[in-house]
Design a protein around this motif. Structure first.
Motif, PDB file in Angstrom:
ATOM      1  N   GLY A 282      -1.103  11.363  -0.334  1.00 13.92           N
ATOM      2  CA  GLY A 282      -1.656  11.874   0.918  1.00 13.92           C
ATOM      3  C   GLY A 282      -1.675  10.861   2.041  1.00 13.92           C
ATOM      4  O   GLY A 282      -1.844  11.217   3.211  1.00 13.92           O
ATOM      5  N   GLY A 283      -1.530   9.590   1.717  1.00 15.81           N
ATOM      6  CA  GLY A 283      -1.531   8.547   2.743  1.00 15.81           C
ATOM      7  C   GLY A 283      -1.818   7.191   2.144  1.00 15.81           C
ATOM      8  O   GLY A 283      -2.706   7.061   1.303  1.00 15.81           O
ATOM      9  N   HIS A 284      -1.044   6.188   2.572  1.00 15.12           N
ATOM     10  CA  HIS A 284      -1.300   4.830   2.073  1.00 15.12           C
ATOM     11  C   HIS A 284      -0.751   3.805   3.059  1.00 15.12           C
ATOM     12  O   HIS A 284      -0.018   4.142   3.984  1.00 15.12           O
ATOM     13  N   ILE A 285      -1.133   2.566   2.812  1.00 18.15           N
ATOM     14  CA  ILE A 285      -0.655   1.479   3.667  1.00 18.15           C
ATOM     15  C   ILE A 285       0.790   1.164   3.293  1.00 18.15           C
ATOM     16  O   ILE A 285       1.087   0.991   2.104  1.00 18.15           O
ATOM     17  N   PRO A 286       1.684   1.098   4.255  1.00 16.48           N
ATOM     18  CA  PRO A 286       3.077   0.798   3.931  1.00 16.48           C
ATOM     19  C   PRO A 286       3.182  -0.508   3.127  1.00 16.48           C
ATOM     20  O   PRO A 286       2.477  -1.476   3.420  1.00 16.48           O
ATOM     21  N   GLY A 287       4.031  -0.490   2.147  1.00 24.54           N
ATOM     22  CA  GLY A 287       4.249  -1.696   1.339  1.00 24.54           C
ATOM     23  C   GLY A 287       3.365  -1.786   0.115  1.00 24.54           C
ATOM     24  O   GLY A 287       3.493  -2.703  -0.686  1.00 24.54           O
ATOM     25  N   SER A 288       2.447  -0.836  -0.062  1.00 21.63           N
ATOM     26  CA  SER A 288       1.548  -0.963  -1.206  1.00 21.63           C
ATOM     27  C   SER A 288       2.174  -0.387  -2.471  1.00 21.63           C
ATOM     28  O   SER A 288       3.083   0.426  -2.443  1.00 21.63           O
ATOM     29  N   LEU A 289       1.663  -0.879  -3.571  1.00 20.77           N
ATOM     30  CA  LEU A 289       2.098  -0.484  -4.899  1.00 20.77           C
ATOM     31  C   LEU A 289       0.962   0.360  -5.460  1.00 20.77           C
ATOM     32  O   LEU A 289      -0.182  -0.070  -5.458  1.00 20.77           O
ATOM     33  N   ASN A 290       1.262   1.564  -5.966  1.00 21.51           N
ATOM     34  CA  ASN A 290       0.176   2.441  -6.390  1.00 21.51           C
ATOM     35  C   ASN A 290      -0.082   2.337  -7.891  1.00 21.51           C
ATOM     36  O   ASN A 290       0.407   3.125  -8.677  1.00 21.51           O
ATOM     37  N   GLY A 350      -6.044   3.954  13.233  1.00 20.59           N
ATOM     38  CA  GLY A 350      -4.710   4.353  13.680  1.00 20.59           C
ATOM     39  C   GLY A 350      -3.621   3.399  13.222  1.00 20.59           C
ATOM     40  O   GLY A 350      -2.533   3.367  13.794  1.00 20.59           O
ATOM     41  N   MET A 351      -3.902   2.636  12.181  1.00 23.90           N
ATOM     42  CA  MET A 351      -2.903   1.685  11.684  1.00 23.90           C
ATOM     43  C   MET A 351      -1.835   2.447  10.887  1.00 23.90           C
ATOM     44  O   MET A 351      -2.041   3.593  10.501  1.00 23.90           O
ATOM     45  N   PRO A 352      -0.670   1.806  10.641  1.00 21.46           N
ATOM     46  CA  PRO A 352       0.459   2.533  10.062  1.00 21.46           C
ATOM     47  C   PRO A 352       0.135   3.174   8.710  1.00 21.46           C
ATOM     48  O   PRO A 352      -0.519   2.569   7.867  1.00 21.46           O
ATOM     49  N   VAL A 353       0.592   4.386   8.537  1.00 20.82           N
ATOM     50  CA  VAL A 353       0.344   5.164   7.325  1.00 20.82           C
ATOM     51  C   VAL A 353       1.678   5.632   6.762  1.00 20.82           C
ATOM     52  O   VAL A 353       2.546   6.050   7.515  1.00 20.82           O
ATOM     53  N   ASP A 354       1.801   5.528   5.471  1.00 18.96           N
ATOM     54  CA  ASP A 354       3.012   6.016   4.834  1.00 18.96           C
ATOM     55  C   ASP A 354       2.647   7.082   3.796  1.00 18.96           C
ATOM     56  O   ASP A 354       1.476   7.254   3.455  1.00 18.96           O
ATOM     57  N   HIS A 355       3.637   7.803   3.320  1.00 24.49           N
ATOM     58  CA  HIS A 355       3.418   8.866   2.348  1.00 24.49           C
ATOM     59  C   HIS A 355       4.498   8.836   1.278  1.00 24.49           C
ATOM     60  O   HIS A 355       5.584   8.327   1.503  1.00 24.49           O
ATOM     61  N   VAL A 356       4.173   9.373   0.093  1.00 26.50           N
ATOM     62  CA  VAL A 356       5.230   9.804  -0.820  1.00 26.50           C
ATOM     63  C   VAL A 356       4.937  11.266  -1.116  1.00 26.50           C
ATOM     64  O   VAL A 356       3.806  11.735  -0.918  1.00 26.50           O
ATOM     65  N   GLY A 357       5.933  11.954  -1.586  1.00 27.05           N
ATOM     66  CA  GLY A 357       5.684  13.337  -1.955  1.00 27.05           C
ATOM     67  C   GLY A 357       4.991  13.407  -3.305  1.00 27.05           C
ATOM     68  O   GLY A 357       5.123  12.524  -4.150  1.00 27.05           O
ATOM     69  N   ILE A 429       7.471   1.839  -5.857  1.00 23.86           N
ATOM     70  CA  ILE A 429       8.498   0.796  -5.978  1.00 23.86           C
ATOM     71  C   ILE A 429       9.766   1.220  -5.211  1.00 23.86           C
ATOM     72  O   ILE A 429      10.348   0.433  -4.462  1.00 23.86           O
ATOM     73  N   LEU A 430      10.162   2.464  -5.385  1.00 24.97           N
ATOM     74  CA  LEU A 430      11.345   2.944  -4.669  1.00 24.97           C
ATOM     75  C   LEU A 430      11.115   2.913  -3.160  1.00 24.97           C
ATOM     76  O   LEU A 430      11.984   2.505  -2.386  1.00 24.97           O
ATOM     77  N   LYS A 431       9.935   3.341  -2.774  1.00 24.65           N
ATOM     78  CA  LYS A 431       9.600   3.335  -1.347  1.00 24.65           C
ATOM     79  C   LYS A 431       9.737   1.923  -0.783  1.00 24.65           C
ATOM     80  O   LYS A 431      10.361   1.707   0.266  1.00 24.65           O
TER      81      LYS A 431
END
Lengths: 462, 462, 462, 462
Positions: A282-290, A350-357, A429-431
């Motif tokens: 749903g949303g995460h900091i770019p570059g993070s590993l989940n 409002g800092m950068p947010v990334d997503h995966v499906g 990791i792919l992201k």
């Protein structure tokens, strides 16, 4: 009569089990983990003086706390012979005994999993001929037994033979009545198929553990055929466990979002988001590993260099300390900061947010059938062998970063695993590797099977 | 594989043990005590639905929580046949099975201790031929077995024979490997000489439990020769346990010293001082009974009528709730008040203070030798039989009030027991009966023996 | 000197504050909430007898615990005159005093917020002329004062005038030195703009609270101009608080995923997913309403009928009890079940999964500029008045269900609020109403502003 | 609006109060004690970075934790000028300000109690002209003000004048509205007659604190006439607090009774029995000093050399850690062992037992009237001045050991104090000095007065 006090400590995730046995004012601790406060407090509450610290072997999968526990209590460390282990007050031979508070422990040499493997039989002093308990280290588990691949492919049969002998000549002779206390429970990387049940006895295993029904040759053959993975952190654990417990790491510092952003500008770090895959999607900091919170008990051993700083984004404030403790147990001591207020604090600025499906298996089925989306299964080989989704590529999570899919960076790719935890790690990791259209399969093969979709047995891995 | 979850609950003092076994989202509870929150919370934490409540028999020594637990969870109560027990959803016969979450329990009829006695063998569904655990109720204990005197002197041999058969034909055949889970541990009034150790198996008992080494005749003879006491509260427990768990009592009210003084003007109450004997000796409220905190788990069953109000004076504020819970477990629900600030608050207002003497065994020796002080041993007959101080009168604590020493009220009298706890109760009983020169022996016969002073075996009791 | 003991209890989310003041063995409780164990335990720990229960008024926003606390402690309930309130032991008039343990409370009639409003001034008995504390109910808050709209638009000026007089003639005369203890903190629905700071005094407010700087006319005019919402549950709270505390609800039952699925087949229920919006976006059970855990303190009062069963899906097992307690505080007692293992257990069985979009403000900007996505702001009017995103439609969350966007069901719609919590509730409401392409804006207007994007002041609401 | 978070930490017994104020992600700590985990944990839970550590002065009565807290958090230590204090990052002058998270603290030079005394006024940044709180160190207390005798008799008037000026020119001008937060509460050795109430304001003190009603001359005269004791450990605290927090002591070791007996054979140790006086009276280990648990917060500062080993006998196992922490707070770090099982374990082995008498005031009256028993009052001079029992000798507890009664060693002597705590310490000191017939008066002068027995005002002390 002297009261016996018995306590089992489980390091969740690692499934590493340590024991404290007290009697008559004295206690022994077997295979202590790094967070020794657990033993010290339990002994103090009951006014037990810890007399001996026993190691069943030099563990590969977690940092032992023996030397730290000795420093705090003055107990003697007793273990088997291993020239690489530089500490210890006594090297025990087969048959050596230790007495404490009206009880007696007898050492049993049980090599096979490792060469320095010891087991211990516990006796009440009034009944020196009948074992009450057997502490079997990584030799015998509930429903399974120890892996024997640490000395290389060439010595697997030899080690398996030693393990067979250890079990049949040392442990089983203790008798059906002996309560079995292994060093690991279900989920450990030190044995395959361990039962998800803590209670057992020698006699119960004799009847219910398939490995004990094999003759020697079958045992050795099956054992040698087992496939185990060897995470890179094992080597580091061996070093730690040869020289003694490293000093406790400092706790991570609270970081406001801008402070974290600044810290992330430095190169060579890890940003671990410990929330569940749905939240990460749903949303995460770019570059993070989940890596979900509990996954940090083992998985970092595959993915992280130990000398880089780690920053945490957690779903619950309390997870910071828990995850830092998990990481310390496997030797990651550079957890330097955590995000105050979690991901929400970041997003609210409002800092950068990334997503995966994140997709259900139903959605996956459609995307496979209709859009021909690529699919990668990041589980372990022994899991693949029980069936994969048709057409799935097999790339083990632990080496995925160096074994990226051969596909355009903007091609849609779904990552799957058992239930969706590791899938989300793989997706992250792919992201981070530049893929832009990545999906994690919620529920993984478990949900796929529950829906009745077909699985296939792979011929060989990718 | 389905995770098994096993939890043991011990009611300290009573040494009553209850069990929760969970598997596959379901759970069973065996012999629940009255404070059912323990089971409800443990099940809720793990999202287990309690499916069955099992009773091994109608307990005599504590209030069962079965009907209360059923009311809160909807679980079914299953037990053996007993026409007096008015509740229960199923009456089990030998061999009946219950399934829950991938496990199975088989009922075993094991009468002897009581006629409605059941044991339960636990199996994993994948191994229906090998018992993992045996829940043996009051039939077999670690190091001992159940008392058989509940049906009168005339039926002791019969009951002992039934118990022998239950053990040898029902429990031992389960196999050495079965982990033994009895309904009581050391210190219970339901069996003599129970081991102070929780961990055991059928096989270990077979080798280490003296009762299992006897042939049938010896077993019956020895069992019939056992002397057990029958506290008056047992009758009340039987009634409770025939009709269901009584509603929870209200908590005691805080009382300032003058409020307590006023409450004590009412007749027919008990004032229990739960401090240690040394503190009681140093000063107490006149008329109080000195039952140390943990002693309230059992001893009130001998001394107190259930229908009178109880007031507490405790050494620690936290002891109020603990002692009230102890009393509720054995059916004393009228704990109506406690003294705010403890004895100190009372003393600081200059209110009346009384004392008993507290003497070491050395001092006792001198007082015996020089002053010929009277000495009363208030322990139980089976304790006397192992030796008493020379010349000690034997008057069991539980009936002391109605069996007072035949001595002038101002004659010096020392009261002794095992370590000095019951001695202080006895001293307070004598004090309340009008004796003015009463001493408790600190350390009792334990200290006496440790000093090397002589003991004698009594010919018969006072 | 008599020790004074002062304790503040905050019902988070509701921001309702209750107080326990102890002195000399006695205590009073002011405005107790429904979970009375907090007061009973605090008093018991300190051996304080609760003598009086005081209500500053008939609260509209939570269930009072007065009658339950009285039943357990015997304390007397004292409050102002209100013919609708059917309980209470004393109706206090201005100037009436209550004494307890060397302290004194004086009642001050302070109507305005409600007609039965009382405040209380606390004095030490040795200093009866100088107030130590002022318990101001909903009359005066830190940085704000009570709303005055409960008696209709037509009486707002009248009520505002009463409130002005209450503050200026009753509270301020107590003196600058009096510590101010209101019934609410920041975030309450009972006052706008309350400071996020607990500590204050009459004197500090006089200088720092803007409402105290206004003359009477300005005060009345500004007060009358305030816009407050009136959640439907207020009416229900008034009923509860007229007749006494309702009995405690039973705890919710654990439900395995198939059991929940079956329960959901019944009509007329609520399925509340209490996870954070990112997790909800990543996957949720179709038909669920996404009210984040803490949001359940207030928001259900707008959205839920009280007589329907509620089921919970939580991110943490511990949240079940917390959320059920929140719901009980505002009178929702039918929380009947919760999902074992949370959403993951559901997904792992391959059961239906739904999604909403979660987008950053950057992404929203692009979607607005490029795709002209519809945008709805679900905040409250007073929030809109401080600025909305350009072009946003304003539809208050509490009435959104009956005021759906006039758009095709498959049109993309973004929902926004302050930080993204309520936006996700709104998105789930739209989803349940049949809209298929719904997005929640992560960070809402807060992130939007932080990015420097423009806001506009709306002319009037949608 | 930025949430303010305010937390008060009290070191019980010492009545030393420290504060943590958080706002906008930052925090300050004022006057931290040695157990810094309290501050670190409170800050971590709320994700506050501790920015400043403030000291109001170099405390004499406990070990400051400033340098330890700095080492763990990186916060800066700010304090007033004092050439002896070797640490600190900033020396503040009157009017200097510190900002953190939207709040501001202003330093106020308030010498008198010590020359380096500072107070701090707290402001919200939006209201820089009105103080919200005043942290007054040892300058102004609730109901009292700081002692001024640390620089010798000759400078008392000078110091009192400085204190008057500090209060009237620095603190009172902050305004009635300021909430007052002193460094000590009731019972502190740093001020006489502090109110047993935590809540107050500048304005409340102005009206209720007698010291603020005096004109300058009266204030100085009364202040100079105050009698304060100067415990020997103050000197040691000053040293610690000049050089920084000493490293944390190791925890005490569990000792079985024979191990303790052996340790006691070594010379120069202390054996502290922390049970209540009644328990000590009923039986104790010969040679022990009876300092009840909480009394160890202060009294050892009078009686114990810091360089000798200390052994503990406690009534509750949990008291070991508590008492060791108390002792560490005042610099006693050599708590080397504690008795496993407490006094009971000792008595049960028949080891030597000693007694002191414990008598009620009624019994004392008779013994005084009839037997003419000697009586010693061990309280402090300022307590004697309010009345003693007729004929009581006055020998202050802190110097009793060097000021023994001039009486035969076998003469009966009663020791009394306020309620009987210090009396028992005195009795144990006399016992250890060879007196054989010693009594402690339960309830002391408090009970004596409650019984209506006469007291006399002594002309001058013994």
């Amino acid at each position: 009569m002297i009261a016996m006090f018995f306590l089992k400590f489980t390091a969740e995730g690692l499934s590493a089990t340590s024991y404290l046995i007290g009697s008559g004012g004295e206690a022994v601790v077997i295979d202590p983990g790094r967070d020794i406060d657990r033993y010290v407090n339990a002994a103090r509450e009951r006014c037990l003086a810890i007399k001996y610290i026993l190691e069943t072997h030099r563990h590969e999968d977690f940092v032992l706390g023996s030397t730290a526990l000795k420093a705090q209590t003055g107990a003697l460390i007793c273990r088997g012979r291993n020239d690489e282990v530089l500490y210890g007050d006594a090297r025990l031979n087969d048959g050596d005994t230790l007495e404490f508070g009206g009880m007696m422990l007898r050492a049993l040499e049980t090599p096979g999993h490792t060469m320095d493997g010891l087991s211990f039989a516990l006796y009440e002093s009034g009944h020196p001929d009948v074992a009450l308990m057997a502490f079997s280290g990584d030799t015998l588990f509930a429903g399974s037994c120890g892996r024997i691949d640490f000395y290389g492919e060439g010595r697997k049969a030899e080690c398996a033979g030693m393990l067979y002998r250890a079990i049949h000549e040392k442990l089983l002779p203790l008798g059906d009545q002996a309560i079995l206390c292994p060093a690991h429970g279900a989920g450990s990387v030190c044995g395959a198929g361990i039962s998800d049940r803590d209670e057992t006895t020698i006699g119960y295993e004799l009847r219910a553990n398939p490995w004990l029904s094999y003759d020697r040759d079958t045992f050795v053959r099956n054992k040698a055929a087992e496939q185990h993975l060897y995470p890179p952190y094992f080597r580091r654990m061996e070093q730690f466990n040869s020289t003694g417990t490293p000093p406790a790491p400092a706790g991570p510092k609270p970081l406001q979002p801008p402070e974290l952003a600044e810290a992330l500008l430095e190169r060579e770090h890890y940003l671990i988001d410990t929330r569940m895959p749905t939240a990460f999607a749903g949303g995460h900091i770019p570059g993070s590993l989940n890596i979900w919170a509990r996954g940090n008990t083992v998985i970092p051993g595959w993915l992280l260099e130990a000398d880089r700083p780690i920053y945490l984004v957690t779903g619950q404030p309390g997870d910071v300390a828990t995850v830092a403790r998990y990481l310390a147990r496997i030797g990651y001591d550079r957890v330097e900061g955590y995000l105050c207020g979690g991901f929400e604090a970041w997003q609210n600025l409002g800092m950068p947010v990334d997503h995966v499906g994140a997709i259900s298996v139903d959605a996956l089925k459609v995307m496979r059938d209709v859009e021909n989306i690529r699919l990668i299964d990041v589980r372990e080989p022994h899991e693949w062998q029980k069936g994969i989704m048709p057409g799935a590529g097999m790339r083990f999570l632990g080496t995925l970063k160096d074994n990226l899919p051969d596909a355009p960076k903007d091609a849609p790719i779904a990552v799957t695993c058992n239930v969706g935890h590791r899938g989300s790690i793989g997706a992250s990791i792919l992201k981070n590797a530049g893929f832009t259209n990545v999906y994690n399969v919620l529920g993984g093969i478990t949900a796929w099977k529950a829906r009745g979709y077909p699985v296939v047995i792979p011929e060989n891995k990718d």
